[in-house]
Enzyme design. Sequence first.
Site, short mmCIF file in Angstrom:
data_model
loop_
_atom_site.label_atom_id
_atom_site.label_comp_id
_atom_site.label_asym_id
_atom_site.label_seq_id
_atom_site.Cartn_x
_atom_site.Cartn_y
_atom_site.Cartn_z
CD GLU A 67 -70.27 -70.12 56.05
OE1 GLU A 67 -71.21 -70.89 56.35
OE2 GLU A 67 -70.24 -68.93 56.37
N GLY A 114 -71.48 -76.35 64.04
CA GLY A 114 -72.78 -76.87 64.48
C GLY A 114 -73.60 -77.41 63.33
CB ALA A 115 -75.97 -76.99 61.48
CG MET A 116 -72.86 -75.44 55.62
SD MET A 116 -72.26 -73.76 56.04
CE MET A 116 -72.74 -72.89 54.57
CD GLU A 117 -75.27 -70.85 56.12
OE1 GLU A 117 -74.91 -71.59 57.07
OE2 GLU A 117 -74.74 -69.76 55.85
CG ASN A 118 -74.52 -76.83 52.64
OD1 ASN A 118 -73.55 -76.10 52.53
ND2 ASN A 118 -74.58 -77.84 53.49
CG HIS A 137 -78.45 -70.17 62.98
ND1 HIS A 137 -78.13 -68.95 63.54
CD2 HIS A 137 -77.49 -70.40 62.05
CE1 HIS A 137 -77.04 -68.48 62.97
NE2 HIS A 137 -76.62 -69.34 62.06
CD GLU A 138 -77.17 -73.72 60.33
OE1 GLU A 138 -76.87 -73.15 59.25
OE2 GLU A 138 -76.53 -73.53 61.39
CD GLU A 197 -73.46 -67.23 60.15
OE1 GLU A 197 -74.37 -67.47 60.98
OE2 GLU A 197 -73.21 -67.99 59.19
#
Length: 869
Positions: free
Chosen positions: A130, A270-274, A306-307, A329
């Site tokens: 992303e 911060g992080a990624m929701e793959n 969140h993720e 988001e």
Amino acid sequence: MNDLSGSPVIAPVVINRADYRPPEWLVPEIALDFALSLDATRVLATLKVAKNPAGSGTALLRLNGDSIEAKAVTVDGHVHNDWHMDGTDLVITLPGDAHDVGIETLINPAANTQLSGLYASNGLLCTQCEAEGFRRITFFPDRPDVLSVYSVRMSGDKAQFPVLLSNGNPTASGDNPDGTHWAEWHDPWPKPSYLFALVAGELVANRDSFTTMSGRKVNLAILVRPGDESRTDHAMRSLIASMKWDEQVYGREYDLDDFNIVAVSDFNAGAMENKGLNVFNTRYILADPETATDGDYDAIEGVVAHEYFHNWSGNRVTCRDWFQLSLKEGFTVLRDQQFSADRSSAPVKRIEDVRILRAAQFPEDSGPLAHPIRPDSYQEISNFYTATVYNKGAEVIRMMTVLAGMERFLKGTTLYFDRHDGEAATCEDFVRAIEDGAGLDLAQFRRWYEQAGTPKVTVTMALEGTSLSLTLSQTMAPTPGQPIKQPMVIPLRTALFDRTTGTHRGEELLVLTQAEQTFTFEGFDALPVLSINRGFSAPVEVVAPVTTDDLVFLARHDDDPFARYEAMQQLIVRYLVGAVAGTLENREASRDAIGAAMGAILDDAALDDLMRGELLILPGEAYLAEQLTCADPTRIFAEREGLKRWLGETLLAKWLSLHDRCSAVPYSLDAAARGARKCKTQALVYLAATDPAEAAARAKAQYDAATNMTDRQGALMVLCSLDCPERESALADFHARFEGNMLVIDKWFSLQAGSLNPKVTEHVKALSQHADFTMTNPNRVRALWMAYAANAQGFHREGGEGYRLIADLILKLDPINGNVAARFVPPLGRWKKVDEARAALMRAELERIAAAPSLSRDVREQVTKSLEA
Ligand code: TRP
Ligand code: ZN
């Protein structure tokens, strides 16, 4: 890697929301085959492509690329020569309506300092796709409305890459005789390329499981580098709690057999929701009491949630195009805020969320980079992962919950998920689903998606006989590209307090829809005390006819905890803004009112310490600056410190006893103990401002006795701001004690860069030469330089050295990591908000950056826009 991202941009390409067209070709399936190596990974992509019936029928298949070269192209298994490059796009001419297209690329993850695409972090291989990183791995229609089923195969050295992960479910794996091994993964859920992920390397897992509401068992794993596994329990508990909460509140169930989280130390965000394989910045996974503060624990819980929540709000229903980013988001931030509120103290969580909004989003909304939560155009989408899209986006959806009530709102979200499952949707789709499901008319409300800027609501109150009228008017300042604003729908939770009894007759929801509107109430003998925008029901500024006495009253008696906090903040904001602007009529009386209100908070036995800690925090400098048209930031700083000193002195005995009482509370993670720790450090902060010697002694004792990072960091923060021998020894001890722990060393950097110490600029310059400082790790860069850019005493120091240091940083960081470099431009862009001398110095630095021979698109866009407005 032939990295083109640093090459000069001639004329910026502007992408407009209005130009959206459906994709010409679809890619229902893709197979990826990776031969892994740190510096030469070969990627073979096989795309099943099909003409989109909704397209124009062109024979040209246009695939995006970035810093990659096609080594070979095949169509239906045969070498195909009918292709060309158009800029960085690969354009293939195809004879029919559906084909298998094969493309081979070779990439160098070790040379990828941008941390977008496939890159190496501490010997691990991982991806970040992303928003537009997938095109750095292979050629592809890299846009979120092209959804594909992914099959992934990877092979690599077994010793170097013992763990091989991708999205979905593991389907097969095996060893080769040559010391390599391989694994195959299949993700049954069609997804856009930005949700693709691959991770390979030496990882250890903390494993658990979760049984879903329909009785399916999901295997959970949090994978980290060997040695870190003991610090993953809090993240695992947070994950399990999130999965349960999303079932109970939103009715959302997880949809794969496995859910994996990997933590890496080099990460842009911060992080990624793959899908099925979230990748996290280690700072949002690793925690134990010794190395993580209470704030870190909260942040981990919030980001893990969140993720995870993105699995529905983002993955199952994704975005049609990047202008719709707030669709996933804003909504997901709201969901994680609601989750965290349910997990601990809802009022305290609300106060924290509003504080972030005011500190980060309000300045954005009033500056040169202001944009609606659904932007109309962009040059580089990475620049739109903003507090506006995220936090204001959440506030906008929160207003829907205020208007409809949570129960009806949830009918809307259920309809949204049902209606758009498997689709790439728009913000408009979301609004319509809420309208239909919740039974709301959001016609005018849609302006929240269109207009940038923070509305300002001005209230006047009049009593005629026993009839009370409240007249509300709204205005919104122009923002770039939007000179004229239309009235917004502003829901304001309101209560009218009887001054003598200290009660009100029930809260009302006033919904302001016109430029000016009057609401009347009967049966009032005297003017009530107005409590408005309770719970911060709308993300607006309110100017209300509330006297200092009223604010003192509300700070003590308001039954809405947010309103109570707000009254306290208002009391202080008025004083400080008046002091800075030189318009304060009665300095002593205003200050005494603050002293009395704060004294009452310190004495109030009915208050829990978590809430008390919030009420004791002075309004932030950025928020104060927002209240002034033009301000000398060092005067804001000085007045704020001056008030702190006075409060420290006036309430000295109370601070001392607060510190004593809270120091006696043993460590635990429950609310009472956390509240005690929060108040303990607050007490030290006030003491330090008034009695540095006493504060240094107490801070040193707190540091030495600390059993946890909250106490230790709090004490070190206070010591950092003082010029005392304890400062150097504590800093040295801290560094030696935590050497090798990257996340804790980050704290060591940011405490010094954020400190109130007058020598902060000298400290920061020295730290930038420290052996532990590196420009290639975003956490480390942010720890030092973001803390400094937010530190008025350093950044805004007379003569402009602070601006020059940040501009130097941007220029040096840009070729390494343009995405992170661009994040440092907004502080320089706020030149309109400061005095002329400073404004000129800030502009000069922006000009100097703009004149650089080559800039990333990221920095170019931010710098140009910052100079224009
Ligand atoms: N989608 C991510 C989130 O909010 C954000 C993100 C992760 C991101 N990595 C990024 C944004 C890189 C920009 C660049 O959960
Ligand atoms: Zn997100």
